[in-house]
Scaffold this motif. Structure first.
Motif, PDB file in Angstrom:
ATOM      1  N   GLU A 153      13.537  18.634 -28.320  1.00  0.00           N
ATOM      2  CA  GLU A 153      12.751  19.141 -27.198  1.00  0.00           C
ATOM      3  C   GLU A 153      11.476  19.810 -27.693  1.00  0.00           C
ATOM      4  OE1 GLU A 153      15.329  21.954 -25.307  1.00  0.00           O
ATOM      5  OE2 GLU A 153      15.381  23.306 -27.028  1.00  0.00           O
ATOM      6  N   THR A 154      10.481  19.780 -26.817  1.00  0.00           N
ATOM      7  CA  THR A 154       9.274  20.564 -27.015  1.00  0.00           C
ATOM      8  C   THR A 154       9.386  21.827 -26.166  1.00  0.00           C
ATOM      9  OG1 THR A 154       7.937  18.574 -27.354  1.00  0.00           O
ATOM     10  CG2 THR A 154       6.762  20.605 -26.806  1.00  0.00           C
ATOM     11  N   ILE A 155       9.098  22.969 -26.756  1.00  0.00           N
ATOM     12  CA  ILE A 155       9.102  24.240 -26.020  1.00  0.00           C
ATOM     13  C   ILE A 155       7.647  24.678 -25.900  1.00  0.00           C
ATOM     14  CG2 ILE A 155       9.956  26.610 -25.977  1.00  0.00           C
ATOM     15  CD1 ILE A 155      12.218  25.672 -27.853  1.00  0.00           C
ATOM     16  N   ASP A 156       7.128  24.675 -24.666  1.00  0.00           N
ATOM     17  CA  ASP A 156       5.705  24.969 -24.496  1.00  0.00           C
ATOM     18  C   ASP A 156       5.426  26.451 -24.689  1.00  0.00           C
ATOM     19  OD1 ASP A 156       6.288  26.307 -22.089  1.00  0.00           O
ATOM     20  OD2 ASP A 156       5.879  24.532 -20.867  1.00  0.00           O
ATOM     21  N   ARG A 157       4.161  26.815 -24.581  1.00  0.00           N
ATOM     22  CA  ARG A 157       3.756  28.190 -24.852  1.00  0.00           C
ATOM     23  C   ARG A 157       4.368  29.189 -23.869  1.00  0.00           C
ATOM     24  NH1 ARG A 157      -2.652  27.164 -25.600  1.00  0.00           N
ATOM     25  NH2 ARG A 157      -2.191  25.891 -23.760  1.00  0.00           N
ATOM     26  N   ASP A 158       4.817  28.698 -22.717  1.00  0.00           N
ATOM     27  CA  ASP A 158       5.464  29.567 -21.731  1.00  0.00           C
ATOM     28  C   ASP A 158       6.976  29.627 -21.909  1.00  0.00           C
ATOM     29  OD1 ASP A 158       2.992  30.128 -20.495  1.00  0.00           O
ATOM     30  OD2 ASP A 158       3.110  28.249 -19.348  1.00  0.00           O
ATOM     31  N   GLY A 159       7.492  28.937 -22.934  1.00  0.00           N
ATOM     32  CA  GLY A 159       8.925  28.966 -23.189  1.00  0.00           C
ATOM     33  C   GLY A 159       9.724  27.933 -22.429  1.00  0.00           C
ATOM     34  N   VAL A 160       9.064  27.013 -21.746  1.00  0.00           N
ATOM     35  CA  VAL A 160       9.752  25.972 -20.980  1.00  0.00           C
ATOM     36  C   VAL A 160      10.058  24.794 -21.900  1.00  0.00           C
ATOM     37  CG1 VAL A 160       9.608  24.395 -19.020  1.00  0.00           C
ATOM     38  CG2 VAL A 160       8.584  26.685 -18.862  1.00  0.00           C
ATOM     39  N   ALA A 161      11.302  24.344 -21.869  1.00  0.00           N
ATOM     40  CA  ALA A 161      11.734  23.242 -22.725  1.00  0.00           C
ATOM     41  C   ALA A 161      11.499  21.898 -22.045  1.00  0.00           C
ATOM     42  CB  ALA A 161      13.201  23.393 -23.080  1.00  0.00           C
ATOM     43  N   HIS A 162      10.997  20.928 -22.814  1.00  0.00           N
ATOM     44  CA  HIS A 162      10.751  19.572 -22.321  1.00  0.00           C
ATOM     45  C   HIS A 162      11.492  18.605 -23.232  1.00  0.00           C
ATOM     46  CE1 HIS A 162       7.435  21.124 -19.779  1.00  0.00           C
ATOM     47  NE2 HIS A 162       7.205  21.932 -20.815  1.00  0.00           N
ATOM     48  N   PRO A 163      12.622  18.069 -22.769  1.00  0.00           N
ATOM     49  CA  PRO A 163      13.438  17.192 -23.622  1.00  0.00           C
ATOM     50  C   PRO A 163      12.692  15.918 -24.020  1.00  0.00           C
ATOM     51  CG  PRO A 163      14.681  17.960 -21.718  1.00  0.00           C
ATOM     52  CD  PRO A 163      13.246  18.318 -21.462  1.00  0.00           C
ATOM     53  N   VAL A 164      13.014  15.413 -25.193  1.00  0.00           N
ATOM     54  CA  VAL A 164      12.485  14.133 -25.658  1.00  0.00           C
ATOM     55  C   VAL A 164      13.283  13.018 -25.001  1.00  0.00           C
ATOM     56  CG1 VAL A 164      12.100  12.654 -27.665  1.00  0.00           C
ATOM     57  CG2 VAL A 164      11.768  15.131 -27.856  1.00  0.00           C
ATOM     58  N   GLY A 165      12.602  12.100 -24.368  1.00  0.00           N
ATOM     59  CA  GLY A 165      13.284  10.982 -23.727  1.00  0.00           C
ATOM     60  C   GLY A 165      13.749   9.944 -24.725  1.00  0.00           C
ATOM     61  N   SER A 166      14.683   9.126 -24.290  1.00  0.00           N
ATOM     62  CA  SER A 166      15.234   8.108 -25.192  1.00  0.00           C
ATOM     63  C   SER A 166      14.171   7.121 -25.654  1.00  0.00           C
ATOM     64  CB  SER A 166      16.371   7.355 -24.489  1.00  0.00           C
ATOM     65  OG  SER A 166      15.894   6.761 -23.283  1.00  0.00           O
ATOM     66  N   GLU A 167      13.125   6.931 -24.836  1.00  0.00           N
ATOM     67  CA  GLU A 167      12.069   5.994 -25.217  1.00  0.00           C
ATOM     68  C   GLU A 167      11.240   6.495 -26.398  1.00  0.00           C
ATOM     69  OE1 GLU A 167      10.161   9.055 -22.744  1.00  0.00           O
ATOM     70  OE2 GLU A 167      12.048   7.921 -22.617  1.00  0.00           O
ATOM     71  N   ALA A 168      11.347   7.792 -26.698  1.00  0.00           N
ATOM     72  CA  ALA A 168      10.559   8.377 -27.786  1.00  0.00           C
ATOM     73  C   ALA A 168      11.393   8.568 -29.049  1.00  0.00           C
ATOM     74  CB  ALA A 168       9.955   9.702 -27.342  1.00  0.00           C
ATOM     75  N   ILE A 169      12.577   7.969 -29.064  1.00  0.00           N
ATOM     76  CA  ILE A 169      13.439   8.039 -30.247  1.00  0.00           C
ATOM     77  C   ILE A 169      13.737   6.610 -30.686  1.00  0.00           C
ATOM     78  CG2 ILE A 169      15.658   8.804 -31.169  1.00  0.00           C
ATOM     79  CD1 ILE A 169      15.689  10.942 -28.960  1.00  0.00           C
ATOM     80  N   ARG A 170      13.406   6.300 -31.907  1.00  0.00           N
ATOM     81  CA  ARG A 170      13.610   4.927 -32.369  1.00  0.00           C
ATOM     82  C   ARG A 170      13.900   4.922 -33.863  1.00  0.00           C
ATOM     83  NH1 ARG A 170       7.657   3.165 -30.683  1.00  0.00           N
ATOM     84  NH2 ARG A 170       8.354   4.467 -28.953  1.00  0.00           N
ATOM     85  N   ASP A 171      14.558   3.886 -34.311  1.00  0.00           N
ATOM     86  CA  ASP A 171      14.847   3.704 -35.727  1.00  0.00           C
ATOM     87  C   ASP A 171      13.871   2.693 -36.305  1.00  0.00           C
ATOM     88  OD1 ASP A 171      16.934   5.451 -35.484  1.00  0.00           O
ATOM     89  OD2 ASP A 171      18.515   3.938 -35.540  1.00  0.00           O
ATOM     90  N   VAL A 172      13.307   3.025 -37.465  1.00  0.00           N
ATOM     91  CA  VAL A 172      12.394   2.109 -38.134  1.00  0.00           C
ATOM     92  C   VAL A 172      12.870   1.901 -39.558  1.00  0.00           C
ATOM     93  CG1 VAL A 172      10.423   2.760 -36.710  1.00  0.00           C
ATOM     94  CG2 VAL A 172      10.847   3.981 -38.835  1.00  0.00           C
ATOM     95  N   GLN A 173      12.594   0.732 -40.091  1.00  0.00           N
ATOM     96  CA  GLN A 173      12.998   0.403 -41.453  1.00  0.00           C
ATOM     97  C   GLN A 173      12.199   1.220 -42.456  1.00  0.00           C
ATOM     98  OE1 GLN A 173      15.421  -1.811 -42.592  1.00  0.00           O
ATOM     99  NE2 GLN A 173      14.911  -0.831 -44.534  1.00  0.00           N
ATOM    100  N   GLU A 174      12.889   1.759 -43.460  1.00  0.00           N
ATOM    101  CA  GLU A 174      12.208   2.432 -44.566  1.00  0.00           C
ATOM    102  C   GLU A 174      11.169   1.475 -45.147  1.00  0.00           C
ATOM    103  OE1 GLU A 174      10.615   4.148 -47.093  1.00  0.00           O
ATOM    104  OE2 GLU A 174      12.412   5.423 -47.147  1.00  0.00           O
ATOM    105  N   PRO A 175       9.861   1.803 -45.060  1.00  0.00           N
ATOM    106  CA  PRO A 175       8.824   0.828 -45.439  1.00  0.00           C
ATOM    107  C   PRO A 175       8.844   0.429 -46.900  1.00  0.00           C
ATOM    108  CG  PRO A 175       7.867   3.001 -45.021  1.00  0.00           C
ATOM    109  CD  PRO A 175       9.290   3.061 -44.560  1.00  0.00           C
TER     110      PRO A 175
END
Length: 641
Positions: A105-127
């Protein structure tokens, strides 16, 4: 192994660590001085980002399996700090490990949490696997945090389970600061109480172990403010700075025995290996000649996949598979080269070491970026090391990155050391003919000998014709001259001996046909003596150990001027000698032929690859005198003599 990019560089090679012993560094005095400077320096600039809280709990079993719980929070202090923290990676071996993201999650300057969506989590091959199928077990789980801005925080919690140890019955973990402010970092290792943990903690505070219910917890804490900058040319920070290495392996002899046992391979005696080795060395009788031919075959035919030792299981692939696939990492290169040597009656051993700017090993054994991460070959009867992964290094020499450092020989588990120095030489001959318009034609020949020769040969061996000509143009431009340049070389197919390059071309406005011109008193283009001296003088003062590599330079120039110009000022001959350098220059102008001759010779001898700040202070005056002479000018003026 967990590696969280930008904040925590951790390398787990074997299963885990124990006890409390402090390591003695080669540069203990310098480390103490630098650490003091680091902790007290008043940096007014705000660090781009800060590690606010970072807790890692490792629950280790006797077989080496591990469950790791990580909980970390980072804060972006500036716009550039947003780039530091907005995307984070968790490295894992997909064949033996499983990662569960528990919170992102991202916690903004006001302390509000914004969860990371599944679309922003991915696996990539070690280059670095470079598309090699047998190395596709390394994966980066990428987490991209939304809405990160200065003052915001990113919070990541995950669990990683390793069901199969990288090496049975062992665990090791390395932590190095990434040199950003740390408010609290805590590393907790939970082990059976009959499995001790050995530690080399420098800058990390070991808390008293706690034993309960048949298990013991070892906790290390780390805090640090703003770091002093790394000086140009300094050795790796972990050589003299903060570092934590923990291991359940009690000593280097045991570590070597484990590597040797795991590397045992019955296919090393396969008929295909024996046949290849014998056919390549047919007609040769001397062991050195056989070893050289096999070395050259390895470096030109077995592609190197640059994964550090310990990032995956520290067990070479089968020799027959390496030979068939024609690629491998360092341990695979050692396995195949060792098998080829054995097939012609030459015994060899694996030599484990650090590849990089780190010139010490932790006091306890383990894999890691500043610990053991590479392996090369030791040939006892020839008394030499060989690294076949270095395609541009001739047999009998070593890459700079493995010189002058401790190595662990797997034959008897002893610590040895790679050579501190090896021959390095450069001879240059420069001729410039200037016409009445001020245009010059030049011929410039450079002959490299010793370690640099094959490096230079390899550059042109791999270059197309067009690329080679671009290299020539770049070298002219980097010297500060304008014109054209074309290059030719000696035999790029050779694998040893000196290597020569010749540049020929024209120089625009080398002199002005009227008025006064200050000509550079050149004896070489970029990369020569003057360039080397300027590199040594990259810092006005030094507080950190730094890399100092010596060599021999012999440079001569002849500049033929038109009779429409006369020389009004010529540099004075210089001779400088101290405990490190022997330098001499000579200038002479023949008014009858209008030819200016310049010679410069420099021998630099350090006896090792690492110099201390005190040594730099001793040699700085000499270097400044050499630099001033190497960058001197000749003043010419329009008008006949």
């Amino acid at each position: 192994m967990t590696r969280i990019v930008r904040r925590l560089r951790a390398v787990a090679a074997l299963p885990l660590l124990v006890g409390a012993c402090s390591a003695s560094a080669v540069f203990a005095d310098e480390a103490a001085t630098t650490t003091s400077t680091t902790s007290t320096s008043a940096a007014d600039d705000v660090a781009p980002s800060t590690l606010e809280r970072d807790v890692h709990l490792f629950v280790i079993q006797k077989d080496g399996s591990v469950e790791e719980h990580d909980d970390s929070t980072l804060r972006a202090n500036t716009t550039s700090g947003v780039d530091d923290i907005a995307q984070r990676y968790v490295w894992f071996n997909k064949d033996i490990e499983h990662v569960d993201l528990l919170k992102a999650e991202t916690i903004d300057r006001d302390g509000v949490a914004h969860p990371v969506g599944s679309e922003a989590i991915r696996d990539v091959q070690e280059p670095r696997s470079a598309g090699a199928p047998t190395f596709e077990d390394g994966v980066l789980r990428t987490v991209i945090f939304p809405g990160v801005e200065p003052g915001a925080r990113v919070h990541l919690v995950f669990r990683k389970t390793r069901t199969k140890p990288l090496q049975a019955g062992a665990f090791a973990y390395l932590v190095e600061p990434t040199r950003g402010p740390v408010e609290l970092q805590q590393l907790i290792f939970d082990l059976p109480d009959d499995l001790p943990l050995y530690a080399d903690a420098r800058g990390y505070t070991a808390l008293p172990p706690v034993t309960a219910n048949g298990r013991t917890r070892y906790t290390f804490e780390y805090r640090h403010g703003t770091y002093a900058p790394i000086e140009a040319g300094a050795v790796g920070y972990a050589t003299w700075g903060d570092r934590l290495m923990v291991s359940t392996v009690p000593d280097f002899a045991t570590f070597a025995a484990q590597y040797r046992s795991a590397a045992a391979d019955p296919t090393a005696n396969d008929p295909t290996v024996t046949s290849l080795a014998q056919s390549l060395t047919a007609g040769l009788t001397e062991p050195a000649d056989k070893a050289r031919v096999l070395y050259d075959w390895m470096r030109f035919n077995i592609r190197y996949v640059a994964l550090f030792l310990g990032e995956t299981a520290a067990v070479p692939h089968k020799v027959v598979d390496i030979l068939r696939n024609r690629y491998g990492d360092c341990k695979d290169h050692v396995a195949l080269y060792g098998a080829l040597l054995a097939a012609v009656g030459i015994r060899s051993e694996a030599a484990l070491l650090n590849l990089g700017p780190f010139y010490t090993l932790p006091a306890v054994p383990g894999y890691g970026a500043s610990a053991i991460n590479h392996v090369i070959v030791w040939i006892p009867e020839l008394h030499l090391f060989a690294d076949t992964t270095a395609g541009g290094i001739a047999f009998g020499t070593l890459p700079t990155g493995v010189m002058d450092r401790p190595v662990l020989l797997d034959g008897d588990g002893t610590l040895a050391r790679t050579p501190a120095v090896q021959p390095r030489g450069r001879t240059t001959r420069l001729q410039i003919d200037v016409d009445a318009s001020g245009t010059g034609t030049f011929a410039y020949r450079v002959e490299d000998s010793g370690a640099p020769a094959e490096l230079e040969r390899n550059v042109f061996r791999r270059a197309t014709h067009r690329q080679a000509q671009q290299i020539a143009a770049d070298r002219l431009r980097q010297t500060g001259l304008h014109g054209t340049a074309h290059v030719s070389t000696s035999d790029v197919a050779a694998t040893r001996g000196p290597f020569a390059t010749t540049l020929q071309g024209t120089l625009e406005h080398f002199t002005w046909p009227d008025g006064t011109t200050a000509l550079p008193a050149l004896t070489s283009f970029a990369g020569g003596l003057a360039t080397q001296v300027q590199a040594w003088l990259a810092e006005p003062e030094r507080t950190q150990p730094w890399v100092c590599i010596g060599g021999d330079f012999d440079e001569t120039a002849e500049i033929a001027l038109p009779d429409t110009l006369r020389v009004t000022d010529l540099p004075t001959d210089t001779a400088v000698r101290d405990g490190f350098f022997d330098y001499a220059s000579h200038y002479v102008f023949d008014p009858a032929t209008h030819v200016l001759q310049i010679t410069r010779r420099l021998t630099a001898q350090f006896g090792h690859q690492v110099c201390t700040p005190d040594q730099f202070a001793q040699m700085r005056g000499t270097l400044q005198r050499i630099e001033r002479d190497a960058l001197s000018q000749v003043v010419v003026k329009a008008g006949r003599m």
